[in-house]
Design an enzyme around this catalytic site. Structure first.
Site, PDB file in Angstrom:
ATOM      1  N   SER A   6      46.476  42.458  37.189  1.00  0.00           N
ATOM      2  CA  SER A   6      45.449  42.382  38.224  1.00  0.00           C
ATOM      3  C   SER A   6      44.271  41.577  37.711  1.00  0.00           C
ATOM      4  O   SER A   6      44.006  41.554  36.500  1.00  0.00           O
ATOM      5  CB  SER A   6      44.966  43.789  38.585  1.00  0.00           C
ATOM      6  OG  SER A   6      43.795  43.742  39.388  1.00  0.00           O
ATOM      7  N   TYR A  19      41.847  51.897  36.319  1.00  0.00           N
ATOM      8  CA  TYR A  19      42.783  50.886  36.825  1.00  0.00           C
ATOM      9  C   TYR A  19      42.637  49.580  36.033  1.00  0.00           C
ATOM     10  O   TYR A  19      43.629  48.983  35.618  1.00  0.00           O
ATOM     11  CB  TYR A  19      42.519  50.650  38.315  1.00  0.00           C
ATOM     12  CG  TYR A  19      43.394  49.592  38.939  1.00  0.00           C
ATOM     13  CD1 TYR A  19      44.684  49.894  39.346  1.00  0.00           C
ATOM     14  CD2 TYR A  19      42.925  48.295  39.132  1.00  0.00           C
ATOM     15  CE1 TYR A  19      45.501  48.928  39.935  1.00  0.00           C
ATOM     16  CE2 TYR A  19      43.726  47.322  39.714  1.00  0.00           C
ATOM     17  CZ  TYR A  19      45.007  47.646  40.108  1.00  0.00           C
ATOM     18  OH  TYR A  19      45.800  46.685  40.684  1.00  0.00           O
TER      19      TYR A  19
END
Length: 115
Positions: A6, A19
């Site tokens: 990501s 995350y």
């Protein structure tokens, strides 16, 4: 092998600390596995997209954030999943990417430096 990272793993995100940390770990895992598996002929790469519109977006964000999701990138919108899919096809196809291993490809909607 194709991992999914990501943009948050590249630059961090104060609202998504856990995350971001795990996606950063995926990127480093990609680098390490690419080195470890090269002698076996196994290529290891990663796709680390910016904002992508998925069913998770409206399910996890408040409505006002959903309305503006992805507007922070230069293309002024989140990607659709089919716009990110070619990145995976590229890494999966030996005839396209046989010289690539240990790479993180980041489709970011025009952002050139994550952060």
């Amino acid at each position: 092998m194709i991992n999914t990272g990501s943009v948050n793993g590249l630059r961090g995100n104060k609202s998504l600390i856990d995350y971001s940390a795990t996606k950063g770990a995926v990127h480093t895992l990609t680098f390490s596995l690419a080195q470890a598996l090269l002698d076996r002929g196994i290529r290891v790469n990663c796709v680390a997209p910016g904002p992508v519109w998925t069913p998770l977006t409206p399910a996890t964000f408040p409505p006002e954030r959903v309305e503006t999701f992805g507007e922070q990138v230069p293309m002024d919108r989140a990607a659709q999943p089919d716009e990110i899919a070619p990145s995976y096809v590229f890494f999966a196809a030996d005839q396209l990417s046989s010289y690539y291993t240990g790479e993180v490809l980041a489709p970011l909607g025009g952002e050139t430096t994550p952060g």
